[in-house]
Each structure stands twice: as C-alpha cells, then as structure tokens.
Design an enzyme around this catalytic site. Structure first.
Site, PDB file in Angstrom:
ATOM      1  N   LYS A 175       0.909  -1.000  -0.059  1.00  0.00           N
ATOM      2  CA  LYS A 175       0.097  -0.258   0.082  1.00  0.00           C
ATOM      3  C   LYS A 175       0.631   1.239  -0.103  1.00  0.00           C
ATOM      4  CE  LYS A 175      -1.790   3.042   1.835  1.00  0.00           C
ATOM      5  NZ  LYS A 175      -1.590   4.552   1.370  1.00  0.00           N
ATOM      6  N   GLU A 250       9.377   1.413  11.122  1.00  0.00           N
ATOM      7  CA  GLU A 250      10.418   2.068  10.702  1.00  0.00           C
ATOM      8  C   GLU A 250       9.606   3.401  10.814  1.00  0.00           C
ATOM      9  OE1 GLU A 250      13.463   1.455  10.214  1.00  0.00           O
ATOM     10  OE2 GLU A 250      13.357  -0.886  10.084  1.00  0.00           O
ATOM     11  N   CYS A 284      13.994   9.935   6.423  1.00  0.00           N
ATOM     12  CA  CYS A 284      13.973   9.622   7.740  1.00  0.00           C
ATOM     13  C   CYS A 284      15.096   9.737   8.368  1.00  0.00           C
ATOM     14  CB  CYS A 284      13.382   8.300   7.893  1.00  0.00           C
ATOM     15  SG  CYS A 284      14.278   7.034   6.949  1.00  0.00           S
ATOM     16  N   GLU A 383      10.997  16.497  14.368  1.00  0.00           N
ATOM     17  CA  GLU A 383      11.513  16.233  12.928  1.00  0.00           C
ATOM     18  C   GLU A 383      10.544  17.099  12.015  1.00  0.00           C
ATOM     19  OE1 GLU A 383       9.718  12.638  11.012  1.00  0.00           O
ATOM     20  OE2 GLU A 383      11.537  12.287  10.202  1.00  0.00           O
TER      21      GLU A 383
HETATM   22  P1  NAP Z   1       2.378   8.621   7.271  1.00  0.00           P
HETATM   23  O1  NAP Z   1       1.496   9.816   7.428  1.00  0.00           O
HETATM   24  O2  NAP Z   1       2.861   7.974   8.520  1.00  0.00           O
HETATM   25  O3  NAP Z   1       2.310   7.709   6.353  1.00  0.00           O
HETATM   26  C1  NAP Z   1       2.846   6.461   5.754  1.00  0.00           C
HETATM   27  C2  NAP Z   1       2.072   5.605   5.051  1.00  0.00           C
HETATM   28  O4  NAP Z   1       1.120   5.173   6.108  1.00  0.00           O
HETATM   29  C3  NAP Z   1       1.500   6.118   3.948  1.00  0.00           C
HETATM   30  O5  NAP Z   1       1.341   5.050   2.958  1.00  0.00           O
HETATM   31  C4  NAP Z   1       0.055   6.561   4.551  1.00  0.00           C
HETATM   32  O6  NAP Z   1      -1.015   6.403   3.301  1.00  0.00           O
HETATM   33  C5  NAP Z   1      -0.192   5.223   5.557  1.00  0.00           C
HETATM   34  N1  NAP Z   1      -1.281   5.702   6.564  1.00  0.00           N
HETATM   35  C6  NAP Z   1      -1.587   6.709   6.867  1.00  0.00           C
HETATM   36  N2  NAP Z   1      -2.764   6.603   7.889  1.00  0.00           N
HETATM   37  C7  NAP Z   1      -2.697   5.252   8.140  1.00  0.00           C
HETATM   38  C8  NAP Z   1      -3.601   4.404   8.658  1.00  0.00           C
HETATM   39  N3  NAP Z   1      -4.460   4.888   9.752  1.00  0.00           N
HETATM   40  N4  NAP Z   1      -3.484   3.077   8.734  1.00  0.00           N
HETATM   41  C9  NAP Z   1      -2.643   2.619   7.690  1.00  0.00           C
HETATM   42  N5  NAP Z   1      -1.921   3.349   6.707  1.00  0.00           N
HETATM   43  C10 NAP Z   1      -2.004   4.533   7.076  1.00  0.00           C
HETATM   44  O7  NAP Z   1       3.998   9.357   6.942  1.00  0.00           O
HETATM   45  P2  NAP Z   1       4.405  10.233   5.919  1.00  0.00           P
HETATM   46  O8  NAP Z   1       4.159  11.596   6.374  1.00  0.00           O
HETATM   47  O9  NAP Z   1       3.822   9.783   4.499  1.00  0.00           O
HETATM   48  O10 NAP Z   1       5.950  10.128   5.821  1.00  0.00           O
HETATM   49  C11 NAP Z   1       7.135  10.925   6.575  1.00  0.00           C
HETATM   50  C12 NAP Z   1       7.314  10.093   7.866  1.00  0.00           C
HETATM   51  O11 NAP Z   1       7.923   8.641   7.464  1.00  0.00           O
HETATM   52  C13 NAP Z   1       8.273  10.717   8.583  1.00  0.00           C
HETATM   53  O12 NAP Z   1       8.068  10.564   9.845  1.00  0.00           O
HETATM   54  C14 NAP Z   1       9.861   9.909   8.274  1.00  0.00           C
HETATM   55  O13 NAP Z   1      10.621   9.833   9.132  1.00  0.00           O
HETATM   56  C15 NAP Z   1       9.089   8.491   7.942  1.00  0.00           C
HETATM   57  N6  NAP Z   1       9.953   7.607   7.476  1.00  0.00           N
HETATM   58  C16 NAP Z   1      10.803   6.782   8.174  1.00  0.00           C
HETATM   59  C17 NAP Z   1      11.785   5.892   7.411  1.00  0.00           C
HETATM   60  C18 NAP Z   1      12.512   4.732   8.124  1.00  0.00           C
HETATM   61  O14 NAP Z   1      12.967   3.866   7.660  1.00  0.00           O
HETATM   62  N7  NAP Z   1      12.543   5.028   9.502  1.00  0.00           N
HETATM   63  C19 NAP Z   1      11.832   5.922   6.180  1.00  0.00           C
HETATM   64  C20 NAP Z   1      11.264   7.037   5.547  1.00  0.00           C
HETATM   65  C21 NAP Z   1      10.192   7.610   6.166  1.00  0.00           C
HETATM   66  P3  NAP Z   1      -1.347   7.943   2.839  1.00  0.00           P
HETATM   67  O15 NAP Z   1      -0.101   8.888   2.715  1.00  0.00           O
HETATM   68  O16 NAP Z   1      -2.049   7.317   1.435  1.00  0.00           O
HETATM   69  O17 NAP Z   1      -2.453   8.501   3.718  1.00  0.00           O
END
Ligand code: NAP
Ligand code: MG
Length: 481
Positions: A175, A250, A284, A383
């Site tokens: 997804k 992650e 990240c 962050e």
């Molecule tokens: P996010 O809002 O948490 O979204 C991540 C994924 O989760 C997206 O596919 C999102 O879908 C989905 N999602 C959202 N709500 C959900 C729910 N209730 N149930 C299941 N899935 C759900 O994160 P983001 O803002 O896109 O990404 C940025 C974050 O990712 C930052 O905090 C970054 O540090 C972190 N990150 C971590 C790593 C690592 O390896 N540690 C790597 C890269 C990024 P939609 O976007 O379609 O809503």
C-alpha cells in the site's frame, strides 16, 4: 511537462485493476494535476489479500530458494531495462531531482539482486541435543505480508521490504502513499512482466485511513511492515495488537551529525549539507541536527552558509540540487516550523518559500540554516522533514553525547573525527540504530533499525531478510522399534 495518458492501476492477482474511482496525481514542482490513480477500498484489499494467500498456498511456498532467486534477478533486470522510465515517473510524482531518482532506481535494482544472492544462504539450524534425536530450527516465511510505505522514497522503500519478503517465500500486498503511488504500481506491473507468478506481489492504491487501515486490520495478514510517521505508527501497532499480527515500525528521526575539532572539514562540509538538502530534507535518516565542537564551529558555519546560498533550486526534471517538498500540506508544515525556529534561534540563511517567481506554483522551500539552537527548542527536538538544519555547539565529548542522545528519536548518527578513540567511544555511546563515522551514507547491506520513537524491527542486510521469516522448532526422535 509530462502527463500520464491513462489511469494508473492497482495490481491484484496478476491483473491491472481499475475501480471506477480515482484520485489525482499532483506534480509538486508545479502544483498541477498530471494524472490519476485507481482508488482502492476495503473490497480491493480483501481481493489482494486473498490473491496473496492463494499464491502463497498454491505456488510460492513450494518454489525453491534457487527458483525464487531466479525470479528476483529477472525483476532486477526488467527494472534495469526500464530505469529511465522509472526515474522520470519518480521525479514527476515526488518532485525529486532526476539524478536522485536515478540513484533510487539503482537501489531498487540492488535490493532484488542482493536478496537474490542471499536467500540461498539462509539455513536453519541443527541443534545438538543427543544421539537419539534430531532437533531442528527451520526458517519459514510468514505467509502474507502487508507493506505500508510513505511518499519520500516510494521506489526505494517499497523494494527495501518487498525484495526480502518475496525472497523469503512470502506473498505481498503493498500500500503506497496516496501522494506517491506511480512507481510502486509500475514495479508491481513490471514484476509480472518479468514472470513473477500472479498474486505474489499485489499493489493496492488509496488513502492510508481507508486502504491502509483495511490492510492492517485484515485478519488474514501474517506480518506488517510499516514505514512512516510516529503517530500513524502508534495506530498501526494498536491495530496489530488487536489481530496479534507481528509488525515492524520504521519511523521518523532527528539524526545528529557530530563534528569534532579534528574532523576534516573539506570532506565533511559538502556531505553535511547534502545530508539535509537531498530529497528536500524529506529523509527519515536526514542529518537534521548539526552538533559542532567550539573550535571549528564558526569556520563550519561559514562554509555551510556558503553552500546553502549556492544551492540550485528548481523542478525535479531540471535536475537541480534541491527540488520541491511533496505537497501543499508538507509545505505548510515545514514553513510553520521555520517560523517557530525564528522565535527560538538565529536564522543564518534561507527562512521560507523560494522567492523566484517561476517557482511560485510549486512547493519549494529555501535551504534554511539556524544557529545557536538550544536543545529545548522545538526545531532541535521535532522532525521537520524539510531542508532545515539546526546548528548547536558543544565543549567536549560528554556534552556532544548528551546533545546527540537528547531527543525522543534514535535512528542514525554521523560522527566526524580524525581520532579512532573518539570514533570508538561514540559508536558505544550513541543510542541510535546506525552510527556512521566520516561518512553519511549507508547501502543495502547495513542493517537498519530504530531506537525509541524511531521504531522497532529491522530492514536491510541479512537481518532484514531474517525478519521476513519465522522459526519453527522440530524434533525427530529415533525409533527403537
Ligand atoms: P505517514 O503519514 O505515517 O504515512 C505513511 C504511510 O502510512 C502512507 O502510505 C499512508 O497513506 C499510510 N497511512 C496513513 N494513515 C494510516 C492508517 N490509519 N492505517 C494504515 N496506513 C496509514 O508518514 P508520511 O508523512 O507519509 O512519511 C513521513 C514519515 O515517514 C516521516 O516521519 C519519516 O521520518 C518517516 N520515514 C521513516 C523511514 C524509516 O525507515 N525509519 C523511512 C522513510 C520515512 P497515505 O499517505 O496515502 O495517507
Ligand atoms: Mg505525487
């Protein structure tokens, strides 16, 4: 500017699926709609999980490790043939500079090659208990794995968990983020063209709160790999607790680069700048906090101001140093944090949206550097996920360690020093999943995991493959009759 000619499909059970509903693809460089993606809901998630289960039972778990490795190599080869297309799609969707997208394509290829090479060397154990029995620890796949990935590295982060999962014998439902679904859909399609059996890799596109939620709450998913933010990570862990599904999280980071007085500043300065400017700081493991020894603080600050001011900003397809952030929402959240920073610290350069009129439609933020940043400041603790770097000075190694470990996160740390003793001590003392000395790059080989709010579980390297297996104990006793 390029536009997509057809609705981008979901990939379910070996078929390209359109659902009759779709959501927009927005080019962050211009803020305009350039295409549409099939909108999946719980029924498509059900179909995808069922397709993965069927493929697992009937096909994939019976394919030998050597056979799976051949499929992975064929997928790597088809990605290579489509490398230009994949890089252009990634840049269109995320706005990232074209050469950075090309690097991400390289990572996608490498994940499949790397785990193809490794999977034949995953053995279980024979445990020496006695001569009357054979005691075994057998490595088995989980079954159906759900993969939820964010928008910052759609290609790199999708393949980082799908390649080891498929290699280990699982069948996947991916997804991607609504803001960046083009390459995840395309690689799932290419994998089919490369001969991967139907249902081994499925891709359901749609919003997290609906499509993602349906996947994590599904009772027939055996393992969930989530990459994303801390708040969503909490929700995923809670949902997984309900179904008792194992989950790897992650999450985010606020990673320090720690520069000692004996560091080679000529080598360090460009890497330090790149570690926050790359992908517009939406990484990240971005090096978002710079901690610098008093003796070299002013010199390094001057060099960074110079590099930041010389940064070329522009649309991803022009291959600048710095592209836009992903969305209007992200632009708002980054510029809000910059405004807070102006109250908390000294703005040294940057400080808002890029001023060039031709960039006005896109989501461009200037590379921004804050000095005199106290550890209590929100810009030190939170962050930002934009091209914003904080600078804080330290007197000695003890203060450096305290500052470095002084946030809720624990993902990556960079250490810059000419002293082997300092390097040793810092590797021991830093509470982060990775420590990098005199570099800030880590390949597919380095195990990658978080501490504290940065999550749990492990990806990449050999451990990243074992994570997609579970162990079964078996004992065969010697029959006396
Ligand atoms: P996010 O809002 O948490 O979204 C991540 C994924 O989760 C997206 O596919 C999102 O879908 C989905 N999602 C959202 N709500 C959900 C729910 N209730 N149930 C299941 N899935 C759900 O994160 P983001 O803002 O896109 O990404 C940025 C974050 O990712 C930052 O905090 C970054 O540090 C972190 N990150 C971590 C790593 C690592 O390896 N540690 C790597 C890269 C990024 P939609 O976007 O379609 O809503
Ligand atoms: Mg997009």
């Amino acid at each position: 500017m390029r536009k997509l000619s057809a609705v981008v499909p979901a990939i379910i059970g070996g078929e390209r699926v359109l659902t009759g509903a779709a959501f927009d693809v927005i080019d962050p460089s211009s803020g305009t709609v350039v295409g549409q993606v099939a909108l999946c809901g719980p029924p498509e998630v059900d179909r995808a999980v069922a397709a993965a289960r069927t493929a697992f039972r009937t096909t994939w778990r019976h394919v030998s490790a050597a056979g799976r490795a051949r499929h992975l190599r064929a997928i790597a080869a088809i990605f290579q043939q489509h490398a230009d297309e994949l890089a252009e799609l990634e840049t269109l969707d995320t706005g990232k500079p074209l050469s950075q997208s090309r690097i991400d394509v390289g990572f996608a290829i490498r994940y499949f090659e790397y785990y193809a090479n490794m999977v034949e060397a995953v053995f279980g154990d024979v445990i020496p208990v006695g001569t009357d029995r054979l005691t075994l620890a057998i490595r088995e796949p989980h079954g159906v794995t759900g993969h939820i990935v964010p928008w910052n590295y759609p290609l790199g982060l999708s393949t980082r968990t799908i390649a080891p999962s498929i290699a280990a014998g699982n069948c996947c439902v991916l997804k991607p983020a609504e803001d960046a679904s083009l390459t995840p859909s395309r690689i799932s399609e290419l994998a089919l063209e490369a001969g991967l059996p139907a249902g081994v890799l499925n891709c359901v596109t749609g919003p997290g709160g609906v499509t993602g939620q349906a996947l994590v709450e599904h009772h027939d998913v055996d393992y969930i790999s989530f990459t994303g933010s801390v708040p969503v990570g909490h929700r995923i862990a809670a949902a997984a607790a309900h179904t008792l599904t194992p989950v790897a999280l992650e999450l985010g980071g606020k990673s320090p680069n720690i520069v000692f007085a004996d560091a080679d500043l000529d080598e360090a300065a460009p890497v330090l700048a790149r570690s926050i400017i790359q992908n517009a700081g939406q990484t990240c493991s971005a090096g978002s906090r710079l901690l610098v020894a008093d003796e070299v603080h002013d010199e390094l600050q001057g060099r960074l101001v110079e590099i930041f001011r010389a940064t070329r900003i522009g649309p991803g397809e022009e291959d600048p140093d710095l592209g836009p952030v992903i969305s209007a929402k992200q632009l708002g959240s980054v510029t809000d944090m910059i405004e807070r920073g102006k109250q908390e610290a000294t703005l040294l350069t940057g400080g808002g949206r890029a001023a060039e009129p031709r960039l006005a439609g896109g989501y461009f933020v200037e590379p921004t550097l804050f000095g005199d940043v106290a550890p209590e400041a929100s810009i030190f603790q939170q962050e930002i996920f934009g091209p914003v770097l904080t600078l804080t000075r330290f007197r000695d190694i003890d203060e450096a360690i305290e500052l470095a470990n002084g946030t809720e996160y624990g993902l990556v740390s960079g250490v810059w020093t000419g002293s082997i003793s300092t390097a040793h001590r810092m590797i021991q003392e830093l509470d982060s999943g990775q420590v990098m000395v005199n570099t800030f790059s880590n390949g597919v080989e380095l195990p990658f995991s978080g501490r504290r709010k940065s999550g749990y579980g492990v990806e990449k390297g050999y451990d990243g493959l074992l994570a997609f297996t579970k162990v079964k104990g078996a004992v065969i006793a010697w029959s006396r009759s």
